[in-house]
Design a protein around this motif. Structure first.
Motif, PDB file in Angstrom:
ATOM      1  N   THR A 164      -2.550   8.600   3.040  1.00 35.18           N
ATOM      2  CA  THR A 164      -2.366   8.413   1.729  1.00 35.18           C
ATOM      3  C   THR A 164      -3.229   7.851   0.774  1.00 35.18           C
ATOM      4  O   THR A 164      -4.362   7.263   1.351  1.00 35.18           O
ATOM      5  CB  THR A 164      -1.028   7.679   1.305  1.00 35.18           C
ATOM      6  N   GLU A 165      -3.326   7.809  -0.693  1.00 31.75           N
ATOM      7  CA  GLU A 165      -4.392   7.263  -1.327  1.00 31.75           C
ATOM      8  C   GLU A 165      -3.707   6.196  -2.114  1.00 31.75           C
ATOM      9  O   GLU A 165      -2.672   6.318  -2.538  1.00 31.75           O
ATOM     10  CB  GLU A 165      -4.784   8.332  -2.577  1.00 31.75           C
ATOM     11  N   ALA A 166      -4.275   4.874  -2.260  1.00 29.46           N
ATOM     12  CA  ALA A 166      -3.967   3.788  -3.153  1.00 29.46           C
ATOM     13  C   ALA A 166      -4.837   3.587  -3.943  1.00 29.46           C
ATOM     14  O   ALA A 166      -6.068   3.178  -3.872  1.00 29.46           O
ATOM     15  CB  ALA A 166      -3.869   2.562  -1.909  1.00 29.46           C
ATOM     16  N   THR A 167      -4.485   3.644  -5.152  1.00 31.90           N
ATOM     17  CA  THR A 167      -5.293   3.200  -6.358  1.00 31.90           C
ATOM     18  C   THR A 167      -4.732   2.241  -7.335  1.00 31.90           C
ATOM     19  O   THR A 167      -3.469   2.024  -7.103  1.00 31.90           O
ATOM     20  CB  THR A 167      -5.891   4.472  -6.998  1.00 31.90           C
ATOM     21  N   GLY A 168      -5.266   1.612  -8.258  1.00 30.27           N
ATOM     22  CA  GLY A 168      -4.652   0.899  -9.389  1.00 30.27           C
ATOM     23  C   GLY A 168      -3.835  -0.084  -9.132  1.00 30.27           C
ATOM     24  O   GLY A 168      -4.299  -0.853  -8.304  1.00 30.27           O
ATOM     25  N   ALA A 169      -2.478  -0.220  -9.731  1.00 29.67           N
ATOM     26  CA  ALA A 169      -1.668  -1.222  -9.564  1.00 29.67           C
ATOM     27  C   ALA A 169      -1.433  -1.296  -8.234  1.00 29.67           C
ATOM     28  O   ALA A 169      -1.238  -2.561  -7.699  1.00 29.67           O
ATOM     29  CB  ALA A 169      -0.512  -1.168 -10.272  1.00 29.67           C
ATOM     30  N   ARG A 170      -1.099  -0.370  -7.438  1.00 32.50           N
ATOM     31  CA  ARG A 170      -0.658  -0.375  -6.044  1.00 32.50           C
ATOM     32  C   ARG A 170      -1.828  -1.137  -5.241  1.00 32.50           C
ATOM     33  O   ARG A 170      -1.631  -1.747  -4.266  1.00 32.50           O
ATOM     34  CB  ARG A 170      -0.457   1.066  -5.380  1.00 32.50           C
ATOM     35  N   LEU A 171      -3.018  -0.604  -5.488  1.00 33.02           N
ATOM     36  CA  LEU A 171      -4.225  -1.242  -4.446  1.00 33.02           C
ATOM     37  C   LEU A 171      -4.333  -2.877  -4.794  1.00 33.02           C
ATOM     38  O   LEU A 171      -4.464  -3.515  -4.210  1.00 33.02           O
ATOM     39  CB  LEU A 171      -5.343  -0.513  -5.052  1.00 33.02           C
ATOM     40  N   LEU A 224       0.803  -1.058  -0.154  1.00 33.51           N
ATOM     41  CA  LEU A 224      -0.098  -0.072  -0.192  1.00 33.51           C
ATOM     42  C   LEU A 224       0.828   1.264  -0.235  1.00 33.51           C
ATOM     43  O   LEU A 224       0.595   2.396  -0.390  1.00 33.51           O
ATOM     44  CB  LEU A 224      -0.819   0.034   1.200  1.00 33.51           C
ATOM     45  N   GLY A 225       2.094   1.026   0.241  1.00 34.15           N
ATOM     46  CA  GLY A 225       2.860   2.335   0.551  1.00 34.15           C
ATOM     47  C   GLY A 225       2.695   3.119   1.685  1.00 34.15           C
ATOM     48  O   GLY A 225       2.854   4.210   1.908  1.00 34.15           O
ATOM     49  N   VAL A 226       2.325   2.331   2.795  1.00 34.70           N
ATOM     50  CA  VAL A 226       2.368   2.839   4.207  1.00 34.70           C
ATOM     51  C   VAL A 226       3.000   2.282   5.256  1.00 34.70           C
ATOM     52  O   VAL A 226       3.383   1.200   4.902  1.00 34.70           O
ATOM     53  CB  VAL A 226       0.685   3.106   4.712  1.00 34.70           C
ATOM     54  N   GLU A 227       3.488   3.022   6.266  1.00 38.02           N
ATOM     55  CA  GLU A 227       4.280   2.611   7.363  1.00 38.02           C
ATOM     56  C   GLU A 227       3.553   1.527   8.067  1.00 38.02           C
ATOM     57  O   GLU A 227       2.390   1.601   8.317  1.00 38.02           O
ATOM     58  CB  GLU A 227       4.261   3.637   8.392  1.00 38.02           C
TER      59      GLU A 227
END
Length: 230
Positions: A71-78, A32-35
């Protein structure tokens, strides 16, 4: 007694793998790109929302967790986070040693068997592919029902789907979500699995019971002895 309703996590599943929850969450957080710590906190504080379907399925839940982490998670990251979360969930369903044999034995003696679990969308969607599903006559999941234990209607639903009265049911669980209090109030006979052989497993249970049943077993494999003396 004609039926037994089981809790799932830590009762039918292996309590020894409960400690893997945090590591699995860290993998999802990275996707997700979060801590990891922020994600773990967001998941813990949203437990009731998540397991009663208020936040939707896995994808919408993880998008909301990302927002709560700033943060916002969309597309490929989600997409990657959903895949990681599912991959981390499945190992937590591993049967505890002897659990499947216990279920088979009970069925062989004519018992109706149910599961009542506080759980998210992942278990609901993956249930039919588990080793448990062929051995269970009725499964009641909080995410599908929009309520969590100890809500009386969950126990009533389990009994109804099993075709028995609550007074004809035992409820077997490791003591999270005030489940034994709920079972007693619903008219079922509660049985505590202490998991004495798994020190520390209880820390992973949310909202633990303050009511301690008079019937207890240290391990699920001890259930046959309790049944024989009941």
């Amino acid at each position: 007694m004609r039926a037994i309703v089981f809790d799932f996590f830590g009762t039918l599943t292996d309590p020894g793998i409960e400690g893997g929850r945090r590591g699995a969450a860290a993998v999802t957080a990275a996707a997700l790109g979060v801590e990891p710590e922020a994600f773990w906190t967001a998941m813990a504080t949203s437990f009731t929302e998540r397991i009663t379907g208020r936040l939707g399925g896995t994808r919408t839940i993880l998008a909301e967790m990302a927002r709560r982490c700033g943060t916002e998670a969309t597309g490929a990251r989600l997409d990657a986070a959903v895949e990681a979360h599912h991959a981390g969930s499945v190992p937590l369903w591993r049967p505890r040693p002897g659990a499947l044999d216990v279920l088979k034995s009970l069925r062989g003696h004519g018992m109706r068997l149910g599961v009542l679990s506080d759980c998210g969308a992942e278990l609901c969607q993956g249930w039919s592919g588990t080793d448990y599903a062929p051995l269970i006559d009725a499964a009641v999941f909080s995410w599908e029902e929009g309520a969590r234990k100890p809500a009386p209607r969950l126990y009533a639903t389990a009994a109804r789907r099993l075709g028995v009265q609550p007074a004809e049911c035992w409820y077997v669980g490791d003591g999270g979500s005030r489940e034994h209090q709920g079972a007693r109030d619903a008219g079922m006979r509660p049985v505590l699995v202490t998991n004495a052989g798994y020190p520390g497993a209880g820390v992973h249970r949310d909202d633990p019971d303050s009511f301690i049943p008079s019937d207890t077993v240290d391990d699920l494999t001890d259930l046959a002895t309790l049944l024989a003396t009941a």
